[in-house]
Design a protein around this motif. Structure first.
Motif, mmCIF file in Angstrom:
data_model
loop_
_atom_site.group_PDB
_atom_site.id
_atom_site.type_symbol
_atom_site.label_atom_id
_atom_site.label_comp_id
_atom_site.label_asym_id
_atom_site.label_seq_id
_atom_site.Cartn_x
_atom_site.Cartn_y
_atom_site.Cartn_z
ATOM 1 N N ILE A 139 48.887 85.564 28.925
ATOM 2 C CA ILE A 139 48.473 85.004 30.200
ATOM 3 C C ILE A 139 48.322 83.497 30.003
ATOM 4 O O ILE A 139 47.565 83.056 29.136
ATOM 5 C CB ILE A 139 47.146 85.623 30.680
ATOM 6 C CG1 ILE A 139 47.331 87.126 30.902
ATOM 7 C CG2 ILE A 139 46.655 84.924 31.940
ATOM 8 C CD1 ILE A 139 46.046 87.873 31.185
ATOM 9 N N VAL A 140 49.063 82.735 30.804
ATOM 10 C CA VAL A 140 48.958 81.283 30.732
ATOM 11 C C VAL A 140 47.722 80.878 31.521
ATOM 12 O O VAL A 140 47.569 81.238 32.681
ATOM 13 C CB VAL A 140 50.215 80.592 31.294
ATOM 14 C CG1 VAL A 140 50.048 79.085 31.295
ATOM 15 C CG2 VAL A 140 51.440 80.996 30.482
ATOM 16 N N GLY A 141 46.830 80.142 30.862
ATOM 17 C CA GLY A 141 45.584 79.710 31.492
ATOM 18 C C GLY A 141 45.675 78.266 31.925
ATOM 19 O O GLY A 141 46.642 77.852 32.562
ATOM 20 N N HIS A 142 44.708 77.489 31.518
ATOM 21 C CA HIS A 142 44.631 76.075 31.895
ATOM 22 C C HIS A 142 45.888 75.333 31.457
ATOM 23 O O HIS A 142 46.333 75.436 30.322
ATOM 24 C CB HIS A 142 43.399 75.433 31.253
ATOM 25 C CG HIS A 142 43.352 73.956 31.440
ATOM 26 N ND1 HIS A 142 42.888 73.386 32.597
ATOM 27 C CD2 HIS A 142 43.730 72.936 30.638
ATOM 28 C CE1 HIS A 142 42.970 72.072 32.497
ATOM 29 N NE2 HIS A 142 43.479 71.775 31.310
ATOM 30 N N VAL A 143 46.453 74.580 32.386
ATOM 31 C CA VAL A 143 47.609 73.729 32.099
ATOM 32 C C VAL A 143 47.353 72.376 32.746
ATOM 33 O O VAL A 143 46.940 72.304 33.898
ATOM 34 C CB VAL A 143 48.912 74.334 32.660
ATOM 35 C CG1 VAL A 143 50.090 73.402 32.432
ATOM 36 C CG2 VAL A 143 49.186 75.696 32.058
ATOM 37 N N ASP A 144 47.578 71.301 31.997
ATOM 38 C CA ASP A 144 47.546 69.963 32.589
ATOM 39 C C ASP A 144 48.768 69.203 32.092
ATOM 40 O O ASP A 144 49.700 69.808 31.561
ATOM 41 C CB ASP A 144 46.218 69.242 32.315
ATOM 42 C CG ASP A 144 45.950 68.999 30.837
ATOM 43 O OD1 ASP A 144 46.905 68.786 30.071
ATOM 44 O OD2 ASP A 144 44.766 69.011 30.451
ATOM 45 N N ILE A 145 48.778 67.904 32.242
ATOM 46 C CA ILE A 145 49.970 67.107 31.931
ATOM 47 C C ILE A 145 50.423 67.272 30.477
ATOM 48 O O ILE A 145 51.614 67.341 30.200
ATOM 49 C CB ILE A 145 49.724 65.622 32.251
ATOM 50 C CG1 ILE A 145 49.563 65.444 33.758
ATOM 51 C CG2 ILE A 145 50.853 64.752 31.733
ATOM 52 C CD1 ILE A 145 49.152 64.057 34.172
ATOM 53 N N ASN A 146 49.477 67.344 29.538
ATOM 54 C CA ASN A 146 49.851 67.369 28.126
ATOM 55 C C ASN A 146 49.391 68.591 27.354
ATOM 56 O O ASN A 146 49.625 68.676 26.151
ATOM 57 C CB ASN A 146 49.277 66.132 27.417
ATOM 58 C CG ASN A 146 49.782 64.853 28.036
ATOM 59 O OD1 ASN A 146 49.064 64.191 28.761
ATOM 60 N ND2 ASN A 146 51.022 64.518 27.772
ATOM 61 N N ALA A 161 45.602 80.493 22.279
ATOM 62 C CA ALA A 161 46.402 79.473 21.602
ATOM 63 C C ALA A 161 46.398 78.236 22.486
ATOM 64 O O ALA A 161 46.550 78.327 23.703
ATOM 65 C CB ALA A 161 47.833 79.960 21.402
ATOM 66 N N VAL A 162 46.203 77.074 21.869
ATOM 67 C CA VAL A 162 46.160 75.820 22.610
ATOM 68 C C VAL A 162 47.331 74.953 22.162
ATOM 69 O O VAL A 162 47.467 74.641 20.980
ATOM 70 C CB VAL A 162 44.824 75.078 22.377
ATOM 71 C CG1 VAL A 162 44.803 73.766 23.149
ATOM 72 C CG2 VAL A 162 43.644 75.962 22.757
ATOM 73 N N PRO A 175 55.165 65.733 29.899
ATOM 74 C CA PRO A 175 55.225 66.096 31.321
ATOM 75 C C PRO A 175 56.664 66.378 31.763
ATOM 76 O O PRO A 175 57.626 65.859 31.184
ATOM 77 C CB PRO A 175 54.692 64.852 32.031
ATOM 78 C CG PRO A 175 53.990 64.056 30.995
ATOM 79 C CD PRO A 175 54.624 64.406 29.685
ATOM 80 N N ASP A 176 56.798 67.212 32.792
ATOM 81 C CA ASP A 176 58.110 67.540 33.390
ATOM 82 C C ASP A 176 59.124 68.022 32.363
ATOM 83 O O ASP A 176 60.303 67.668 32.420
ATOM 84 C CB ASP A 176 58.672 66.331 34.154
ATOM 85 C CG ASP A 176 57.768 65.910 35.292
ATOM 86 O OD1 ASP A 176 57.223 66.803 35.970
ATOM 87 O OD2 ASP A 176 57.605 64.691 35.509
#
Length: 91
Positions: free
Chosen positions: A12-19, A71-72, A78-79
């Motif tokens: 399950i993909v959790g928190h995602v931000d630019i990096n 896993a982090v 980005p992109d």
């Protein structure tokens, strides 16, 4: 050597931000003869589209949290499209 197993729940993909991105998963719970759980660890690797996999990353599958682990991934661009592989093993 050890056998890499499929997650019992997830990924399950959790928190995602630019990096950064976090991926959650769960291993199977198995007790030893002394009543304590076996030590389980997650293993994950990531690659950019068209590139090769980076070195694998290991993380603990915690029996206090129903054998789940996170896993982090840090320092992502980005992109950019990434592919990952994730599993777990007993140690």
């Amino acid at each position: 050597m050890f056998e890499i197993n499929k997650l019992t729940v997830g990924p399950i993909v959790g928190h995602v931000d630019i990096n950064n991105a976090r991926v959650w998963g769960r291993a199977i719970y198995q007790e030893l003869s002394n009543g304590k759980p076996r030590r389980a660890f997650g293993i994950v690797r990531i690659k950019k589209e068209g590139g090769g996999y980076k070195s694998p990353q290991f993380f603990k599958m915690n029996p206090n949290f129903d054998m789940s682990g996170i896993a982090v991934f840090q320092g992502l661009e980005p992109d950019t499209t990434y592919t990952y592989q994730i599993g777990w093993f007993f140690f």
